[in-house]
Structure formats: structure tokens, C-alpha cells
Enzyme design. Structure first.
Site, PDB file in Angstrom:
ATOM      1  N   GLY A  46       0.767  -1.378  -0.008  1.00  0.00           N
ATOM      2  CA  GLY A  46       0.022  -0.003   0.014  1.00  0.00           C
ATOM      3  C   GLY A  46       0.968   1.355   0.128  1.00  0.00           C
ATOM      4  N   GLN A  51       3.016   9.840   1.326  1.00  0.00           N
ATOM      5  CA  GLN A  51       4.522   9.331   0.861  1.00  0.00           C
ATOM      6  C   GLN A  51       4.953   9.570  -0.289  1.00  0.00           C
ATOM      7  OE1 GLN A  51       2.448   5.214   2.079  1.00  0.00           O
ATOM      8  NE2 GLN A  51       4.522   4.956   2.645  1.00  0.00           N
ATOM      9  N   CYS A  88       6.407  -0.421   6.899  1.00  0.00           N
ATOM     10  CA  CYS A  88       5.926   0.760   5.949  1.00  0.00           C
ATOM     11  C   CYS A  88       6.985   1.037   4.949  1.00  0.00           C
ATOM     12  CB  CYS A  88       5.785   1.829   6.807  1.00  0.00           C
ATOM     13  SG  CYS A  88       5.205   3.152   6.046  1.00  0.00           S
ATOM     14  N   LEU A  89       6.870   1.377   3.767  1.00  0.00           N
ATOM     15  CA  LEU A  89       7.673   1.771   2.791  1.00  0.00           C
ATOM     16  C   LEU A  89       8.467   3.168   3.186  1.00  0.00           C
ATOM     17  CD1 LEU A  89       5.484   1.407  -0.619  1.00  0.00           C
ATOM     18  CD2 LEU A  89       7.603  -0.129   0.017  1.00  0.00           C
ATOM     19  N   HIS A 130      -3.817   0.803   7.828  1.00  0.00           N
ATOM     20  CA  HIS A 130      -2.457   1.569   7.965  1.00  0.00           C
ATOM     21  C   HIS A 130      -2.250   2.776   6.996  1.00  0.00           C
ATOM     22  CE1 HIS A 130       2.150   0.875   7.509  1.00  0.00           C
ATOM     23  NE2 HIS A 130       1.950   1.922   6.352  1.00  0.00           N
ATOM     24  N   GLU A 131      -2.931   2.457   5.554  1.00  0.00           N
ATOM     25  CA  GLU A 131      -3.029   3.511   4.781  1.00  0.00           C
ATOM     26  C   GLU A 131      -3.992   4.872   5.066  1.00  0.00           C
ATOM     27  OE1 GLU A 131      -0.438   3.437   2.981  1.00  0.00           O
ATOM     28  OE2 GLU A 131      -0.088   1.489   3.300  1.00  0.00           O
ATOM     29  N   HIS A 134      -2.109   7.022   7.414  1.00  0.00           N
ATOM     30  CA  HIS A 134      -1.336   8.109   6.770  1.00  0.00           C
ATOM     31  C   HIS A 134      -1.704   9.242   6.474  1.00  0.00           C
ATOM     32  CE1 HIS A 134       2.786   6.064   5.984  1.00  0.00           C
ATOM     33  NE2 HIS A 134       2.286   4.981   5.562  1.00  0.00           N
TER      34      HIS A 134
HETATM   35 NI    NI Z   1       3.122   3.169   5.609  1.00  0.00          NI
END
Ligand code: NI
Length: 154
Positions: A46, A51, A88-89, A130-131, A134
Site C-alpha cells: 500500500g 508518501q 511501511c515503505l 495503515h494507509e 497516513h
Molecule cells: Ni506506510
């Protein structure tokens, strides 16, 4: 389509609240396409617009069942609990166990402004939470209950 750079933890943009999308135009479609390409190359499941440096309420998710694009998403219901490892990226050095709901229903617009409902279980439920976090400036590192060394996940 174009790859976009993924912002890393420590950049204040990741702690800001994103604005809703108001125009369902070509720029939105371009952002979603770029995010989808960036996600596909990243190996993650995701990606949220902040991000890639955009303070907009846009998310793309792919848990291996095809791309889901969420514009102005809202959680409509959640139930159950799962305690699993999350990453997380934007936080490549942080991995850890979190508690998330097991089933999550999300309502969101697609790029054309059509309202849709998605029901996610397990990994997809976790990705929704999670997303969407953000979009409100929250990282999963705030809710890690037990850290995991990335070497132990290999
Ligand atoms: Ni993330």
C-alpha cells in the site's frame, strides 16, 4: 506514468493531515497511476499520497488481488482483532507487531468520482487501517507493540 520518490520517516509531510480531493480530473488520474506504478516497483502492499509528497486523501493498495484505489476513504466498520507484523515503505528500518482489526469495511470514491465499498480481511484490513492512518499524519511506528529485527523476517 512515472515513478515518484517515496518520502521517508523524519520528513514532516508524513505528520500532516491530508486534504480531501475535490476535483476528479486528469491530475488525480495521473497521481493514482504514478502511485500504482511506484507501489508495484516497491514491493509493498500500500501507498498513501503523502508518501509521495502529496497532501491529498488518496491511497493505492494491492495485496495480490488487484489494485484498489481509494479517494477520500472512510472506515465504515471494523471488527475482530489481529496481532501481526507490520512495515511501511516510508520506514524501511522499522518492523513490528501491531494490533489491528481483522475485518474492515471502507467506503471511498474511485478516480471517476464513483462511490464504492470494500470489505477487507486480514492483510487487506490491516492495509486499509495503515494507509488511512497516513492520511491523518500517523505512522504505524506509533502503535508498534513489539519491535522485530528485519533480519529475522527473511
Ligand atoms: Ni506506510
Amino acid at each position: 506514468m512515472a515513478l515518484r520518490n517515496i518520502v521517508k520517516k523524519g520528513d514532516p509531510i508524513l505528520n500532516k493531515v491530508c486534504r480531501p480531493v475535490e476535483k476528479f480530473d486528469d491530475r488525480l488520474a495521473q497521481l493514482i497511476d504514478d502511485m500504482a506504478e511506484t507501489l508495484a516497483k516497491s514491493g509493498g502492499v500500500g501507498l498513501a499520497a503523502p508518501q509521495v509528497g502529496m497532501l491529498r486523501r488518496v491511497v493505492v493498495i494491492d495485496v495480490g488481488e488487484g489494485l484498489i484505489e481509494l479517494v477520500n476513504p472512510k472506515i465504515k466498520s471494523k471488527s475482530g482483532r489481529q496481532y501481526t507484523v507490520e512495515g511501511c515503505l516510508s520506514c524501511p528500518d522499522d518492523w513490528g507487531y501491531t494490533t489491528r482489526p481483522k475485518v474492515v469495511t471502507v467506503e471511498a470514491y474511485d478516480r471517476n468520482g464513483e462511490l464504492k465499498t470494500y470489505k477487507g480481511k486480514d492483510l487487506l484490513a490491516k492495509a486499509f487501517c495503515h494507509e488511512l492512518d497516513h492520511l491523518d499524519g500517523h505512522l504505524f511506528t506509533e502503535i508498534i507493540e513489539e519491535r522485530v529485527d528485519p533480519k529475522d523476517l527473511k
